[in-house]
Motif scaffolding. Structure first.
Motif, PDB file in Angstrom:
ATOM      1  N   LEU A 161       0.838  -1.207   0.000  1.00  0.00           N
ATOM      2  CA  LEU A 161       0.000   0.000   0.000  1.00  0.00           C
ATOM      3  C   LEU A 161       0.869   1.252   0.000  1.00  0.00           C
ATOM      4  O   LEU A 161       0.577   2.230  -0.693  1.00  0.00           O
ATOM      5  N   ALA A 162       1.966   1.214   0.797  1.00  0.00           N
ATOM      6  CA  ALA A 162       2.859   2.384   0.854  1.00  0.00           C
ATOM      7  C   ALA A 162       3.486   2.618  -0.519  1.00  0.00           C
ATOM      8  O   ALA A 162       3.534   3.761  -1.010  1.00  0.00           O
ATOM      9  N   HIS A 163       3.942   1.539  -1.179  1.00  0.00           N
ATOM     10  CA  HIS A 163       4.495   1.690  -2.530  1.00  0.00           C
ATOM     11  C   HIS A 163       3.434   2.298  -3.448  1.00  0.00           C
ATOM     12  O   HIS A 163       3.702   3.226  -4.202  1.00  0.00           O
ATOM     13  N   ALA A 164       2.209   1.742  -3.391  1.00  0.00           N
ATOM     14  CA  ALA A 164       1.151   2.197  -4.296  1.00  0.00           C
ATOM     15  C   ALA A 164       0.885   3.688  -4.088  1.00  0.00           C
ATOM     16  O   ALA A 164       0.724   4.439  -5.056  1.00  0.00           O
ATOM     17  N   MET A 165       0.863   4.123  -2.830  1.00  0.00           N
ATOM     18  CA  MET A 165       0.587   5.542  -2.592  1.00  0.00           C
ATOM     19  C   MET A 165       1.757   6.417  -3.034  1.00  0.00           C
ATOM     20  O   MET A 165       1.552   7.541  -3.494  1.00  0.00           O
ATOM     21  N   ARG A 166       2.991   5.902  -2.893  1.00  0.00           N
ATOM     22  CA  ARG A 166       4.129   6.687  -3.404  1.00  0.00           C
ATOM     23  C   ARG A 166       4.017   6.811  -4.926  1.00  0.00           C
ATOM     24  O   ARG A 166       4.266   7.880  -5.488  1.00  0.00           O
ATOM     25  N   TRP A 167       3.614   5.714  -5.603  1.00  0.00           N
ATOM     26  CA  TRP A 167       3.462   5.793  -7.070  1.00  0.00           C
ATOM     27  C   TRP A 167       2.371   6.806  -7.427  1.00  0.00           C
ATOM     28  O   TRP A 167       2.467   7.509  -8.423  1.00  0.00           O
ATOM     29  N   ILE A 168       1.340   6.866  -6.601  1.00  0.00           N
ATOM     30  CA  ILE A 168       0.271   7.836  -6.856  1.00  0.00           C
ATOM     31  C   ILE A 168       0.818   9.258  -6.696  1.00  0.00           C
ATOM     32  O   ILE A 168       0.512  10.148  -7.493  1.00  0.00           O
ATOM     33  N   GLY A 169       1.661   9.454  -5.678  1.00  0.00           N
ATOM     34  CA  GLY A 169       2.288  10.776  -5.477  1.00  0.00           C
ATOM     35  C   GLY A 169       3.118  11.170  -6.687  1.00  0.00           C
ATOM     36  O   GLY A 169       3.039  12.308  -7.174  1.00  0.00           O
ATOM     37  N   VAL A 170       3.909  10.234  -7.211  1.00  0.00           N
ATOM     38  CA  VAL A 170       4.729  10.522  -8.396  1.00  0.00           C
ATOM     39  C   VAL A 170       3.814  10.788  -9.596  1.00  0.00           C
ATOM     40  O   VAL A 170       4.032  11.725 -10.369  1.00  0.00           O
ATOM     41  N   SER A 171       2.775   9.961  -9.743  1.00  0.00           N
ATOM     42  CA  SER A 171       1.867  10.112 -10.896  1.00  0.00           C
ATOM     43  C   SER A 171       1.214  11.494 -10.877  1.00  0.00           C
ATOM     44  O   SER A 171       1.053  12.133 -11.916  1.00  0.00           O
ATOM     45  N   GLN A 172       0.837  11.938  -9.678  1.00  0.00           N
ATOM     46  CA  GLN A 172       0.214  13.262  -9.554  1.00  0.00           C
ATOM     47  C   GLN A 172       1.184  14.353 -10.010  1.00  0.00           C
ATOM     48  O   GLN A 172       0.819  15.272 -10.736  1.00  0.00           O
ATOM     49  N   ARG A 173       2.470  14.190  -9.574  1.00  0.00           N
ATOM     50  CA  ARG A 173       3.464  15.199  -9.961  1.00  0.00           C
ATOM     51  C   ARG A 173       3.671  15.170 -11.485  1.00  0.00           C
ATOM     52  O   ARG A 173       3.796  16.214 -12.128  1.00  0.00           O
TER      53      ARG A 173
END
Ligand SMILES: Cc1cc2nc3c(=O)[nH]c(=O)nc-3n(C[C@H](O)[C@H](O)[C@H](O)COP(=O)(O)OP(=O)(O)OC[C@H]3O[C@@H](n4cnc5c(N)ncnc54)[C@H](O)[C@@H]3O)c2cc1C
Length: 406
Positions: free
Chosen positions: A255-267
């Motif tokens: 889940l932590a990885h997935a949310m970090r990927w979401i953070g990068v995707s947003q950027r």
């Protein structure tokens, strides 16, 4: 259904956001060698001091280990904030593999193991690694793993070969997955977790290949274990429970990885929409070309679906509800959505999307790796399909295995 973030968590997220803007982004410029962050470790230490001063250090650990006790749901949101820079999670000491190893020690370690390994890990005075994957066998199937641990009096004797072991260079200890049983019928229950201090004779780093994408501290090297002797007390959890414990560890980690990927995707999407407004082709802004509008709309939908999936799965974990199926769906969907979003970002940036001067090309490489580590997409799809078919075979609806929402 209330999607409002509780005030204390919203306050923490705001403080983490300020920390990233005021401390982490400037610190990125001080990293002298992006391929080997260990050469700039003082920058990470400095960020950790700042995180302690701001009261945001170690969000995922309980207070007795100096943490903030933020649960799985809260950590998903923290990880999303941290996704914008690899240094952010390192600064909070909430980065794989140490984050996962802390959880593993917390759930499976005895008091002595916690004092010896968990406490200094939480304090940030040592680093660690998790050694499961092997170069000579398809490690997606854990029953292929060949590294053995044989009991000899009061010791375990380990022999085998590992690779892809993130953070191994400079780590103080490894949690090694080793075969301790030989009953064919027992399958994955033949495997246990054993703590191996890396200064034990016989533990040797062979070499660290070059890897594409972002680089974690300590690389992802090959390791050989030759007659590595550790005390019997270094068994972590019960014998044969290695994969049961590893599954528990992986839920929060994925889940932590997935949310970090979401953070990068947003950027990536923010940079992309900005770019569309700044450049013109064929007499109008890129933003006015409908084909490109469709691309950013698809990225927005990918992001929205990804966030909802992670938040729902995190909520299930936090409430002790069954979550294996949801975690497999999150890991697969979000890593692939990340790939689609950064791919569109590359395309819309044109040559600038390929140049290493901008971060987009690195994110593109990171997204490719995301579909492989912590379980390849195909293996998660196999798990997801198995659950659907199990229900079908009993004549039940597959609703339970599709998130079991309303
Ligand atoms: C950046 C990075 C960091 C990593 N860090 C660590 C770490 O710290 N510790 C650690 O132990 N490991 C680590 N790994 C290893 C990672 O967990 C493995 O690469 C992953 O589990 C897959 O194992 P494998 O590479 O042996 O692939 P294999 O098992 O050889 O599989 C190869 C491919 O076959 C396909 N496949 C396999 N099984 C099936 C199936 N049943 N159905 C359909 N297709 C299938 C998949 O596409 C898979 O990618 C890391 C990997 C990367 C890329």
């Amino acid at each position: 259904m209330d999607f409002t973030v509780p005030p204390d968590l919203a306050d923490l997220l705001a403080r983490i956001r300020s920390y990233i803007e005021e401390e982490v982004f400037p610190a990125e410029l001080q990293i002298t060698d992006r391929t080997n962050i260990l050469t700039s470790w003082d920058v990470v230490e400095g960020l950790r001091d700042k995180a302690r001063e701001r009261g945001i250090y170690l969000p995922h650990m309980p207070e007795e280990y100096g943490g903030l006790g933020v649960g799985v749901f809260g950590m998903s949101l923290v990880s999303q904030e941290c996704g914008v820079s690899g240094l952010a999670s390192l600064g909070l000491n909430a980065m794989a593999p140490d984050e996962g190893n802390m959880h593993t020690l917390l759930i499976a370690g005895d008091e002595e193991q916690k004092e010896r390994w968990l406490r200094p890990l939480a304090e940030g005075s040592i680093r660690s690694c998790f050694a499961m994957t092997e170069p000579d066998v398809a490690s997606s199937d854990p029953t292929n793993l060949e590294t053995t641990a044989v009991r000899d009096g009061d010791e375990w004797v380990l022999n085998g070969r590992k690779w892809c072991i993130t953070g191994a260079i400079g780590a103080a200890f490894a949690i090694v997955v080793a075969k301790t049983g030989s009953d064919e019928a027992a399958g994955h229950r033949n495997y246990s977790l054993i703590i191996v201090p890396t200064d034990t004779p016989g533990w040797e780093i062979e070499h660290n290949p070059e890897w594409m994408g972002s680089h974690s501290p300590g690389g992802h090297p090959y390791i050989t274990l030759t007659d590595v002797r550790v005390p019997a007390a270094n068994l972590l959890g019960a014998e044969g429970e290695g994969f049961v414990i590893a599954q528990k560890r992986l839920a929060g980690g994925r889940l932590a990885h997935a949310m970090r990927w979401i953070g990068v995707s947003q950027r990536a999407l923010d940079l992309t929409t900005q770019r569309l407004l700044e450049r013109k082709s064929f007499g109008k802004e890129l933003a006015r070309h409908q084909g490109l509008q469709f691309m950013i709309a698809d990225s927005a939908m990918d992001l929205y679906a990804s966030k909802l999936m992670v938040l729902h799965a995190a909520w299930k974990v936090e409430h002790g509800l069954p979550h294996r199926q949801e975690i497999a769906m999150v890991k697969t969907f979000v890593s692939e959505a990340f790939g689609r979003i950064v791919d569109r970002a590359v395309q819309i940036h044109g040559a600038a999307g390929i140049a290493m001067e901008l971060p987009i090309s690195t994110w593109y490489q990171d997204a490719r790796a995301a579909r492989i580590y912590d379980g390849a997409s195909e293996v998660h799809r196999m798990t997801i399909a198995r659950e659907l078919l199990k229900l079908a075979m009993t004549g039940e609806s597959t609703k339970q295995a599709t998130g079991d929402l309303l």
